[in-house]
Design a protein around this motif. Structure first.
Motif, PDB file in Angstrom:
ATOM      1  N   ARG B 330       0.836  -1.207   0.000  1.00  0.00           N
ATOM      2  CA  ARG B 330       0.000   0.000   0.000  1.00  0.00           C
ATOM      3  C   ARG B 330       0.867   1.252   0.000  1.00  0.00           C
ATOM      4  NH1 ARG B 330      -5.061   0.112   3.834  1.00  0.00           N
ATOM      5  NH2 ARG B 330      -5.600  -1.505   2.359  1.00  0.00           N
ATOM      6  N   SER B 331       1.893   1.232   0.839  1.00  0.00           N
ATOM      7  CA  SER B 331       2.777   2.402   0.874  1.00  0.00           C
ATOM      8  C   SER B 331       3.455   2.601  -0.466  1.00  0.00           C
ATOM      9  CB  SER B 331       3.839   2.220   1.960  1.00  0.00           C
ATOM     10  OG  SER B 331       3.225   2.013   3.186  1.00  0.00           O
ATOM     11  N   GLY B 332       3.923   1.485  -1.021  1.00  0.00           N
ATOM     12  CA  GLY B 332       4.621   1.588  -2.309  1.00  0.00           C
ATOM     13  C   GLY B 332       3.701   2.074  -3.411  1.00  0.00           C
ATOM     14  N   MET B 333       2.470   1.586  -3.389  1.00  0.00           N
ATOM     15  CA  MET B 333       1.519   2.002  -4.432  1.00  0.00           C
ATOM     16  C   MET B 333       1.174   3.480  -4.272  1.00  0.00           C
ATOM     17  SD  MET B 333       0.952  -0.501  -6.435  1.00  0.00           S
ATOM     18  CE  MET B 333      -0.617  -0.750  -7.200  1.00  0.00           C
ATOM     19  N   GLU B 334       1.047   3.928  -3.040  1.00  0.00           N
ATOM     20  CA  GLU B 334       0.761   5.348  -2.819  1.00  0.00           C
ATOM     21  C   GLU B 334       1.920   6.203  -3.304  1.00  0.00           C
ATOM     22  OE1 GLU B 334      -0.315   6.050   1.198  1.00  0.00           O
ATOM     23  OE2 GLU B 334      -2.239   4.997   1.033  1.00  0.00           O
ATOM     24  N   LEU B 335       3.119   5.679  -3.083  1.00  0.00           N
ATOM     25  CA  LEU B 335       4.313   6.404  -3.542  1.00  0.00           C
ATOM     26  C   LEU B 335       4.362   6.462  -5.062  1.00  0.00           C
ATOM     27  CD1 LEU B 335       6.689   7.694  -2.086  1.00  0.00           C
ATOM     28  CD2 LEU B 335       7.951   5.571  -2.411  1.00  0.00           C
ATOM     29  N   LEU B 336       4.068   5.335  -5.652  1.00  0.00           N
ATOM     30  CA  LEU B 336       4.092   5.285  -7.117  1.00  0.00           C
ATOM     31  C   LEU B 336       2.960   6.104  -7.729  1.00  0.00           C
ATOM     32  CD1 LEU B 336       4.957   1.523  -7.603  1.00  0.00           C
ATOM     33  CD2 LEU B 336       6.427   3.459  -8.162  1.00  0.00           C
ATOM     34  N   ALA B 337       1.874   6.193  -6.994  1.00  0.00           N
ATOM     35  CA  ALA B 337       0.733   6.941  -7.523  1.00  0.00           C
ATOM     36  C   ALA B 337       1.089   8.399  -7.760  1.00  0.00           C
ATOM     37  CB  ALA B 337      -0.439   6.841  -6.559  1.00  0.00           C
ATOM     38  N   VAL B 338       2.004   8.917  -6.958  1.00  0.00           N
ATOM     39  CA  VAL B 338       2.332  10.340  -7.080  1.00  0.00           C
ATOM     40  C   VAL B 338       3.744  10.547  -7.639  1.00  0.00           C
ATOM     41  CG1 VAL B 338       0.747  11.038  -5.271  1.00  0.00           C
ATOM     42  CG2 VAL B 338       3.066  10.385  -4.676  1.00  0.00           C
ATOM     43  N   SER B 339       4.338   9.491  -8.135  1.00  0.00           N
ATOM     44  CA  SER B 339       5.697   9.621  -8.671  1.00  0.00           C
ATOM     45  C   SER B 339       5.689  10.495  -9.912  1.00  0.00           C
ATOM     46  CB  SER B 339       6.238   8.236  -9.021  1.00  0.00           C
ATOM     47  OG  SER B 339       6.463   7.512  -7.847  1.00  0.00           O
ATOM     48  N   GLN B 340       6.605  11.450  -9.915  1.00  0.00           N
ATOM     49  CA  GLN B 340       6.738  12.357 -11.060  1.00  0.00           C
ATOM     50  C   GLN B 340       8.221  12.589 -11.324  1.00  0.00           C
ATOM     51  OE1 GLN B 340       4.267  13.266 -12.830  1.00  0.00           O
ATOM     52  NE2 GLN B 340       2.621  12.591 -11.465  1.00  0.00           N
ATOM     53  N   PRO B 341       8.588  12.928 -12.531  1.00  0.00           N
ATOM     54  CA  PRO B 341       9.985  13.264 -12.797  1.00  0.00           C
ATOM     55  C   PRO B 341      10.369  14.521 -12.029  1.00  0.00           C
ATOM     56  CG  PRO B 341       8.751  13.004 -14.835  1.00  0.00           C
ATOM     57  CD  PRO B 341       7.765  13.017 -13.722  1.00  0.00           C
ATOM     58  N   PRO B 342      11.531  14.520 -11.386  1.00  0.00           N
ATOM     59  CA  PRO B 342      11.966  15.730 -10.671  1.00  0.00           C
ATOM     60  C   PRO B 342      12.390  16.809 -11.661  1.00  0.00           C
ATOM     61  CG  PRO B 342      13.664  14.084 -10.596  1.00  0.00           C
ATOM     62  CD  PRO B 342      12.511  13.433 -11.294  1.00  0.00           C
ATOM     63  N   ARG B 343      12.412  18.011 -11.163  1.00  0.00           N
ATOM     64  CA  ARG B 343      12.853  19.097 -12.056  1.00  0.00           C
ATOM     65  C   ARG B 343      14.352  19.032 -12.300  1.00  0.00           C
ATOM     66  NH1 ARG B 343       9.355  24.425 -10.417  1.00  0.00           N
ATOM     67  NH2 ARG B 343       7.321  23.514 -10.859  1.00  0.00           N
ATOM     68  N   GLN B 344      15.048  18.603 -11.281  1.00  0.00           N
ATOM     69  CA  GLN B 344      16.502  18.450 -11.439  1.00  0.00           C
ATOM     70  C   GLN B 344      16.857  16.982 -11.227  1.00  0.00           C
ATOM     71  OE1 GLN B 344      18.172  21.168  -8.643  1.00  0.00           O
ATOM     72  NE2 GLN B 344      17.953  22.915 -10.040  1.00  0.00           N
ATOM     73  N   ASP B 345      17.941  16.615 -11.830  1.00  0.00           N
ATOM     74  CA  ASP B 345      18.331  15.211 -11.764  1.00  0.00           C
ATOM     75  C   ASP B 345      18.714  14.864 -10.323  1.00  0.00           C
ATOM     76  OD1 ASP B 345      18.967  12.694 -12.288  1.00  0.00           O
ATOM     77  OD2 ASP B 345      20.612  13.113 -13.678  1.00  0.00           O
ATOM     78  N   CYS B 346      18.016  13.896  -9.749  1.00  0.00           N
ATOM     79  CA  CYS B 346      18.320  13.485  -8.385  1.00  0.00           C
ATOM     80  C   CYS B 346      18.538  11.973  -8.321  1.00  0.00           C
ATOM     81  CB  CYS B 346      17.243  13.933  -7.417  1.00  0.00           C
ATOM     82  SG  CYS B 346      15.639  13.265  -7.789  1.00  0.00           S
ATOM     83  N   PHE B 347      18.976  11.429  -9.469  1.00  0.00           N
ATOM     84  CA  PHE B 347      19.184   9.985  -9.510  1.00  0.00           C
ATOM     85  C   PHE B 347      20.253   9.551  -8.507  1.00  0.00           C
ATOM     86  CE2 PHE B 347      21.226   6.168 -11.162  1.00  0.00           C
ATOM     87  CZ  PHE B 347      20.131   5.313 -11.218  1.00  0.00           C
ATOM     88  N   GLY B 348      21.295  10.361  -8.415  1.00  0.00           N
ATOM     89  CA  GLY B 348      22.368  10.028  -7.492  1.00  0.00           C
ATOM     90  C   GLY B 348      21.870   9.943  -6.059  1.00  0.00           C
ATOM     91  N   LEU B 349      21.110  10.913  -5.686  1.00  0.00           N
ATOM     92  CA  LEU B 349      20.563  10.923  -4.331  1.00  0.00           C
ATOM     93  C   LEU B 349      19.692   9.699  -4.095  1.00  0.00           C
ATOM     94  CD1 LEU B 349      20.100  12.448  -1.650  1.00  0.00           C
ATOM     95  CD2 LEU B 349      18.197  13.622  -2.786  1.00  0.00           C
ATOM     96  N   LEU B 350      18.891   9.399  -5.091  1.00  0.00           N
ATOM     97  CA  LEU B 350      18.003   8.244  -5.007  1.00  0.00           C
ATOM     98  C   LEU B 350      18.804   6.961  -4.849  1.00  0.00           C
ATOM     99  CD1 LEU B 350      15.026   7.393  -5.160  1.00  0.00           C
ATOM    100  CD2 LEU B 350      15.308   7.181  -7.640  1.00  0.00           C
TER     101      LEU B 350
END
Lengths: 823, 410
Positions: B330-350
């Motif tokens: 449920r938590s993961g689905m809620e997270l994915l429900a609002v997942s959007q591309p960030p304005r700046q690249d934050c792949f490293g942080l992720l």
């Protein structure tokens, strides 16, 4: 196709109201074709369009065509027709429009258009016809129309709710990706809960209940307001298409010997008002008023007629003259209803001084007529008459010519009469001998004969037709065998008796009334006031001197006409109101409808409503005043105060009265507001006082106790956390420990707390027990379990609802909570 | 005597005062026509002393007043509540129920119409509203009635339902009374779930464990029974525990203890830059990537017996982890429900956040919409964490043929 009950009922009601509306219109127009056509159309539309669905006109095209036709007809109306015809033509077009709409699919819009068109037709019809049957049918329409509106209201709400995309919830059909997301992000939502026929029938019953309630209350309220609102001056409207009233009492020929009951109709014929010439001051009249219609002179075989009546009318305009110099002239203002006969009635002799009015004089019968074009409408005329003296219609008036020796007045000689009416002549001889009246004194003789017929006791008045011996003349039969009859028998008998004594006489047919309207200050003449009497010619030398009032009148007069009314006066005026049989009921209802609804004008309102009410109040007051003297003193003061204001108001016009009424209303409203404001202020102060007395504080102690109990398990309400949020947190905490029963208590206690703390409610006994039990369970839970740490609490918040408890599922999986509509 | 339950309608009425008779009350369009005709009749009747017209006008005014009186009191003693599920998958049928309760002992409730509204509240997205309506034809005294509306939401995200407006025109439809129901509820629309193909399973078996170490879907019945849970889309009908389902009034499936599998980390990289969700199509790479991630997460949580980590951008870098379970799903689905591309690249942080929480030997599934190689996406100096060798990193680029073979929408 299975049509919902409401829709089917609506279709039926629409057809019914359309038919009723057009029936009303047809009644107004005196035309049966249009209602018949509408009933046929409504019936066939119900079956062909609504039930079997064989014919359904396209909404757009049908309306386009009908709209075009309507416009053409409207233009034609405006250019070609005028007045009533224009109104009628437009109303007919509305009916035709309705017929077209009936054959369309009965969606809410079409049903509303049909209802609206029907209403418009009824409005037009109300201006046309004002009859009793129209009123009865109008009530039926007013019962059916709100039912239609109610059904339409439900059907429209139902249709609007389900008017969504039909493919909304069918299958998981993803939208086309080529379209933009904004168009496809949300599919159409649809509510398609099936509504059972039982619910629909229940709603229909409720609508009928509402309609019944509204019909009765509205009818009562409307009538009360209708009667209480003061009327403006002037006569009430009687309809555009009012037909002339059929005269049932008055005839230009008198026929005796007919069987059957004399029709007693209370319908109005005319109103007559007497006033001093050139003023509005009413001339006070006492006793009966005799209004002459026609003069009949020849009698033969039970029939009276006038010489020359076979040859038709000889009409000429009644010439107007200057006002004669007679001391006691009275002006008579007569308003006669639309009648099917042209005769006009008035107190004779007459003088016409109004050069504007058009009155026709039938020189053949010496009777007044109205122009034919005015027969279908109410007609008013004014004439002067010298017939009154000392407030009474004087019984003897000078004749313009000598009737002595004129055969039409003297009739056949006594011998000839004795051959046909032996018993009548014998009776006359008997009375002459009995009262020792000299034949040389026609005045006394005529009076004696009149009195003997009227008061002698040998003759009875009856409206019922009597069986007569056909071998005898009806009058001979009346005198010898069956002395029962109506005024025509009495008048004929007297006329023949007078002629047998050599006294010239004539029969007068007209009206005699005593019905005085004190408010309108006029005499009311109705159909049942029709009357027949006799005028005997008395030579001038035989008239007693005291009868010659107004000496100027008698100058040059050869004789006079003495009015003789031999009909027993007590029974001459029939009793109103038929209580026997349906016909009598209908007559009475018709009378009520006309008198108390259609013709309720200012005068009648005073007469029928204000005056009796005032009388009852006055009598009640007098009784109270006699019983309680102080009340009487108070009443006198109030009376003088009322009189003062009455005088003030009498000086005001209606605009000023309206203004004062408005100011009074505003003042009353202001006082009411003030009272309400003071009451609220008092209420709020009282609440504060109660609060300060810690009344509420003690009542919400259970919540403080809850916080204390929960605090023992580490559950403390955070700063900024509402009690409800705290309760939910506690509930989740218990759920995590599989204490599902305990989990329900904190929200429940907080709910009660909210209601008491903020809603001003009190704790009901069963709620008090419930709260006590809950607190006990929460308090004693600790004896079974070991409290957990705060870390576990945080983890518990992550957990989900358990499926083992329905209550728990409601709390956690459903975010919906009971929320009131106005919260 | 038991005190009548105070409804909030009573409280509101008491609070609003006498002008409550006019608040929210308006003449309906039909009522205006009706009023016009009545006015004309009244004027003509008075001016011409047409008594029949006056009677007619009075009789026509009666229903108007009665209607006004009825609608003003129409909601007294009635309570309404909305029942909404907390979340559904995009494209699934959303059923919103409205329950009305009549607290009167003898008065019936008729013809209530509730106009609800539903709109997306995700920041950056245009508000797109639907206006569903429900209709209560009849609510008997002392009873409750439930009606519902249903539809589908194709866009994942957070939605808000409400406030609603309740109205009634009963009994004659000439006067309408509207009252807002200030009840707002939120619903999360999870990403659309697809299906992992046999190709995906085969590849996993080949790359990490070998075909003999992993049971297929059929073997899940071989574990020991340890509990029941709510039925979810994709569950076999054979798992339904009918007795429990009957008891709970909803479908319930059995859960079996599973042998522990290899831990999995799902890293969803949606690129970066300006992107307005409403302008995207449903089969855009971002949506496919999110849906793919959701499907894997769903599959893993359903199977259980493993630890799962999920990293994505919302648009900030967020990472959750835990044992495969319904709460995590449920938590993961809620997270994915609002997942959007960030304005700046934050792949490293992720990446850093994710690698901080996963255990050595964790299988990392990188789902990316970028065209570059996964390793080259790492910031300078960033090393693949211990235990995450190239052999344990599965990069699924969207779109790609490889993805098409591994995942499909049914």
């Amino acid at each position: 196709m299975n049509v919902p009950f409401i829709h089917r009922a609506l279709q039926l009601h629409v057809a019914m109201t359309a038919s009723l509306a057009t029936l009303l219109l047809g009644m107004g127009q005196r035309n049966g074709d249009l209602p018949l056509l509408m009933i046929l159309a409504a019936t066939s539309a119900f079956f062909l369009t609504d039930v079997w669905r064989w014919i359904r006109l396209n909404f757009f095209w049908a309306n386009l065509i009908v709209g075009s036709i309507f416009l053409v007809l409207l233009l034609w109306n405006i250019t070609q027709l005028r007045g009533t015809a224009q109104v009628l033509a437009i109303a007919n077009v509305l009916a035709y429009l309705q017929i077209f709409c009936l054959f369309q699919e009965k969606d809410p819009r079409t049903c509303w258009i049909l209802a609206l068109l029907g209403l418009l037709q009824v409005v037009v019809a109300a201006a046309l016809d004002q009859g009793f049957w129209f009123g009865l049918l109008l009530v039926a329409y007013l019962a059916a129309a709100p039912s239609t509106l109610g059904l339409l209201c439900v059907f429209r709400d139902q249709s609007e709710t389900s008017r969504q995309s039909p493919a909304a919830a069918q299958g998981s059909t993803w939208p086309n990706s080529s379209k933009s997301r904004s168009q496809n992000i949300i599919s159409s939502f649809q509510s398609h809960d099936p509504i059972g026929d039982q619910s629909q029938q229940q709603v229909f019953r409720l609508i009928r209940k509402h309609v019944g309630r509204v019909l009765i209350t509205t009818l009562v309220a409307t009538l009360v307001i209708f009667y209480l609102i003061p009327r403006p001056r002037g006569a009430a409207w009687r309809g555009l298409m009012t037909l002339p009233v059929r005269m049932v009492g008055f005839t230009e020929r008198v026929r005796l010997g007919e069987l059957g009951r004399i029709i007693q109709s209370p319908q109005e014929v005319l109103r007559i008002r007497f006033r001093y010439p050139g003023t509005e001051t009413t001339y006070p009249v006492e006793g009966s008023v005799y209004l002459r219609g026609v003069i009949l002179t020849y009698y033969q075989s039970g029939q009276w007629f006038h010489i020359g009546s076979e040859g038709g009318l000889r009409l000429q305009m009644l010439p107007a003259s200057s006002r004669p110099q007679i001391p006691e002239l009275v002006e008579q203002v007569i308003t006669i209803e639309p009648m099917d006969r042209p005769e006009l009635f008035c107190v004779w002799p007459i003088v016409n001084v109004n050069r504007e009015q058009r009155l026709l004089l039938d020189t053949n019968r010496n009777a007044l007529n109205r122009p034919l074009e005015h027969m279908g409408q109410r007609f008013q005329y004014e004439l002067l008459t010298p017939a009154f003296y000392d407030g009474q219609q004087w019984p003897i008036m000078p004749a313009a010519f000598s009737a002595a020796g004129l055969p039409q007045f003297t009739g056949p000689p006594k011998e000839a009469l004795a051959a046909v009416y032996p018993n009548l002549v014998a009776l006359v001889d008997q009375w002459v001998e009995l009262f020792s009246v000299s034949p040389e004194d026609p005045f006394t003789l005529a009076r004696v004969l009149e009195r003997q017929l009227r008061d002698g006791g040998g003759f009875q008045y009856s409206l019922q037709g009597q069986p007569r011996d056909l071998s005898l003349d009806p009058i001979e039969d009346f005198v010898s065998r069956n002395p029962r009859g109506h005024c025509e028998y009495f008048a004929t008998a007297l006329a023949l008796m007078l002629r047998s004594c050599g006294i010239p006489c004539r029969l007068i047919v007209g009206y005699r009334t005593e019905e005085w309207n004190p408010l309108g200050r006029f005499f009311q003449v109705r159909q049942y006031h029709a009357h027949t009497w006799v005028e005997a010619y008395i030579p001038i030398s035989k008239i007693p001197q005291d009868m010659k009032v107004n000496p100027q009148l008698w100058e040059g007069a050869p004789g006079a006409w003495l009015r003789l009314d031999p009909t027993p006066a007590a029974d001459a005026v029939p009793r109103g109101g038929g209580w026997l049989g349906l016909g009598h009921w209908l007559n009475w209802l018709d009378f009520v409808w006309h008198n108390y609804i259609v013709e309720m004008d200012r005068a009648r309102q005073y007469d029928s409503i204000y005056s009796p009410t005032a009388q009852v109040l006055r009598e009640t007051w007098e009784r109270v005043a006699v019983a309680f003297p102080p009340v009487r003193q108070l009443g006198l003061r109030i009376q003088s105060w009322v009189q003062y204001w009455q005088e003030v108001l009498n000086r005001l016009n209606w605009q000023a009265a309206l203004l004062i009424a408005g100011i009074l209303l505003v003042a009353i409203g202001g006082i009411q507001l003030l009272f309400k404001w003071v009451f609220r202020l008092f209420q709020s102060c009282w609440k504060r006082i109660r609060w300060s007395r810690n009344a509420t504080g003690s009542r919400i102690e259970f919540y403080n106790q809850l916080e204390r109990i929960l605090g023992r398990w580490g559950l403390e309400r955070q700063w900024g956390q509402t009690p409800r949020e705290f309760a939910l947190q506690a509930s989740r905490w218990f759920i995590d420990r599989a204490e599902h029963r305990l989990a329900t208590w904190p929200p429940r206690i907080v709910e009660i707390f909210y209601r008491i703390r903020f809603g001003g409610d009190v704790l009901a006994p069963e709620e008090e027990r419930e709260v006590g039990r809950a607190l006990w369970e929460l308090d004693h839970w600790g004896q079974r379990r070991v409290p957990l740490g705060a870390g576990e609490l945080a983890m518990a918040e992550e957990s989900t609802s358990s499926l083992n408890d329905d209550r728990n599922a409601d709390i956690s999986s459903m975010r919906g909570s009971p929320t009131d509509v106005n919260a | 005597m038991r005190k009548r339950e105070r409804t909030a309608g009573d409280q509101a009425r008491a609070a609003r005062g006498w002008w409550r008779w006019f608040v929210g009350v308006r003449v309906s369009s039909e009522g205006w026509y009706y009023l016009l005709i009545v006015s004309v009749v009244l004027i003509i009747g008075f001016s011409r002393q047409m008594n029949v017209m006056l009677i007619l006008a009075g009789m026509l005014l009666g229903p108007l007043f009665y209607n006004w009186r009825s609608v003003v009191r129409g909601f007294d003693g009635f309570t309404f509540r909305r029942l909404v599920p907390s979340g559904i998958c995009a494209g699934d049928l959303l059923v919103v129920r409205w329950e009305a309760t009549n607290t009167h002992s003898s008065r019936h409730g008729c013809s209530f119409r509730i106009q609800d509204q539903l709109h997306l509240v995700e920041p950056g997205a245009a508000t797109l509203a639907a206006r569903p309506a429900v209709f209560f034809l009849h609510i008997p005294p002392g009873k409750s009635e439930t009606v519902s509306y249903e539809g589908r939401l194709f866009r994942r995200g957070r939605y808000e339902i409400g406030p609603a407006v309740i109205s009634t025109r009963f009994p004659f439809g000439l006067i309408e009374h509207q009252t807002p129901i200030f009840l707002k509820q939120r619903i999360v629309v999870y990403p659309r779930l697809g299906r992992l193909t046999e190709h995906w399973w085969a590849r996993r078996r080949e790359e990490f464990e070998g075909a003999h170490q992993r049971g297929n879907r059929e073997t899940r019945m071989s574990g020991e029974f340890f509990g029941v849970r709510e039925w979810q889309a994709g569950d076999s009908r054979r798992w339904i525990h009918w007795r429990s389902s009957a008891r709970h009034g909803t479908l319930v499936v059995r859960q079996f203890e599973q042998p522990r599998n290899r831990d999995v980390a799902i890293l969803l990289d949606l690129g970066f830059g300006e992107s307005t969700p409403t302008e995207d199509a449903y089969d855009s790479p971002i949506e496919i990537a999110v849906s793919f991630a959701a499907t894997i997460l769903s599959q893993l949580c359903r199977e259980g017996g493993t630890s799962v980590a999920l990293g994505t951008t919302t648009p900030e870098a967020v990472c959750i982890h835990g044992p495969a379970s319904t709460p995590l799903l449920r938590s993961g689905m809620e997270l994915l429900a609002v997942s959007q591309p960030p304005r700046q690249d934050c792949f490293g942080l992720l990446w850093r956040k994710l690698t901080a929480v996963i255990e050595p030997g964790t299988e990392v599934v990188l789902i990316t919409v970028r065209e570059r190689d996964a390793v080259s996406m790492l910031p300078n100096g960033q090393q693949i964490p211990t235990g995450v060798a190239n052999r344990q990193l599965t990069v699924m680029r969207v779109p790609s043929e490889e993805l098409k073979q591994a995942f499909c929408w049914e």
